[in-house]
Design an enzyme around this catalytic site. Sequence first.
Site, PDB file in Angstrom:
ATOM      1  N   LYS A 130       1.589  17.909  33.098  1.00 48.35           N
ATOM      2  CA  LYS A 130       2.459  16.743  33.232  1.00 48.35           C
ATOM      3  C   LYS A 130       3.595  16.757  32.219  1.00 48.35           C
ATOM      4  O   LYS A 130       4.698  16.313  32.505  1.00 48.35           O
ATOM      5  CB  LYS A 130       1.640  15.450  33.070  1.00 48.35           C
ATOM      6  CG  LYS A 130       0.856  15.068  34.296  1.00 48.35           C
ATOM      7  CD  LYS A 130       0.458  13.596  34.223  1.00 48.35           C
ATOM      8  CE  LYS A 130      -0.421  13.209  35.409  1.00 48.35           C
ATOM      9  NZ  LYS A 130      -0.929  11.831  35.301  1.00 48.35           N
ATOM     10  N   LYS A 163      -1.809  21.449  47.330  1.00 46.04           N
ATOM     11  CA  LYS A 163      -2.595  20.228  47.481  1.00 46.04           C
ATOM     12  C   LYS A 163      -1.805  19.141  48.211  1.00 46.04           C
ATOM     13  O   LYS A 163      -0.600  19.008  47.991  1.00 46.04           O
ATOM     14  CB  LYS A 163      -2.967  19.693  46.089  1.00 46.04           C
ATOM     15  CG  LYS A 163      -4.451  19.772  45.787  1.00 46.04           C
ATOM     16  CD  LYS A 163      -4.753  19.281  44.393  1.00 46.04           C
ATOM     17  CE  LYS A 163      -5.302  17.878  44.391  1.00 46.04           C
ATOM     18  NZ  LYS A 163      -5.882  17.473  43.110  1.00 46.04           N
ATOM     19  N   LYS A 165       1.165  12.842  47.046  1.00 44.84           N
ATOM     20  CA  LYS A 165       2.087  11.755  47.347  1.00 44.84           C
ATOM     21  C   LYS A 165       3.499  12.108  46.898  1.00 44.84           C
ATOM     22  O   LYS A 165       4.459  11.485  47.326  1.00 44.84           O
ATOM     23  CB  LYS A 165       1.618  10.457  46.695  1.00 44.84           C
ATOM     24  CG  LYS A 165       1.699  10.443  45.175  1.00 44.84           C
ATOM     25  CD  LYS A 165       1.567   9.033  44.665  1.00 44.84           C
ATOM     26  CE  LYS A 165       1.439   8.880  43.182  1.00 44.84           C
ATOM     27  NZ  LYS A 165       1.772   9.917  42.270  1.00 44.84           N
TER      28      LYS A 165
END
Length: 355
Positions: free
Chosen positions: A133, A217, A220
């Site tokens: 991240k 994967k 969203k």
Amino acid sequence: MPDVTTGVAPNSHIAQYQARGLKGRILSGVQPSGDLHLGNYLGAIRNFARLQNDYECLYCVVDLHAITVWQDPAQLAPKTREIASAFLAAGVDGDKHVIFNQSMVPEHAELAWIFNCVARMGWMSRMTQFKEKAGKDRENVSLGLFAYPALMAADILIYKATHVPVGEDQKQHLELTRDIAIKFNNDFAVPDFFPVTEPLIFGAATRVMSLRDGTKKMSKSDPSDFSRINLTDDADAIAQKIRRAKTDPHPMPDTAADAEKRPDADNLLGIYAALADIEKDAAIAQFAGKQFSEFKSALTDLAVAKLGPVGAEMQRLMKDPGHVDGVLRNGAERARALAAPILAETYKIVGFLKP
Ligand code: TRP
């Protein structure tokens, strides 16, 4: 104090649940980042409902975790309600079990501070999710993002939860939770105070991949909405997305080995198996050598039948924020009643003055 990596099984903690015919206490959390998709449902939320007969369950919408990256304040409350609605729509019983949002139970943040002082910089620096991240911009991410796993440990241990259902991506954080429990117990010479929480790993098909690329994967944040099935998609949207899902020019795979080499087919078969509640091998056998069109129409029917009611119930609940807020308020009250005595005991162990 040396780092300890092996722990005691939480037997002493489990006994009280066994006495009530249960296997233990579960805590799990989902971030209110909105736009739940099939991957969230099959990988986590559907399992929440399945655990509720065997465990005492606490399901938390982790809004404190969400703000480790910027969140639009106007969106946080609606997104929190959306996740709570998904828990309820998936069949979690909010009367028997505890559904709440994290910021309503201040004990999480209070225990997290203590854990910030137990966890070591080195442990946190090794967290893959943080490294991913933060990327190259480490100087500029929030301190909260770095401390994120200590808050997650607090979510779990403020209830002395014995089990946490985890997907692949959260295994390392649970490992850290166990290390924090062990180090706390050692540092303060309170053997077995915090349990060394066990992971509950769910079988096949927890990894749902993108419908546009079977090697990525389902997410969203993928710019293409055709890459995912959202929990709130209606039957038309589901059908259209499955119709356009990527395949390959061959007939359906006829062995597991064949499927493994064909990620798009493999992903769709995994989704079919998960929705039908059968092993992937059984799905492979069912469609071996058939045309994708035939398989896709079966998958569409199944997906609409299984997800349609969940999506519709979610939509209904989202139109009734008063009801959802009531569930969360009631959940937070019960969660606090469980958390407060454990925090009080922890404060005493740490030695804080209570005049
Ligand atoms: N970190 C988890 C995720 O991103 C969310 C989470 C927060 C969680 N606290 C938790 C999961 C406690 C399990 C238990 O998916």
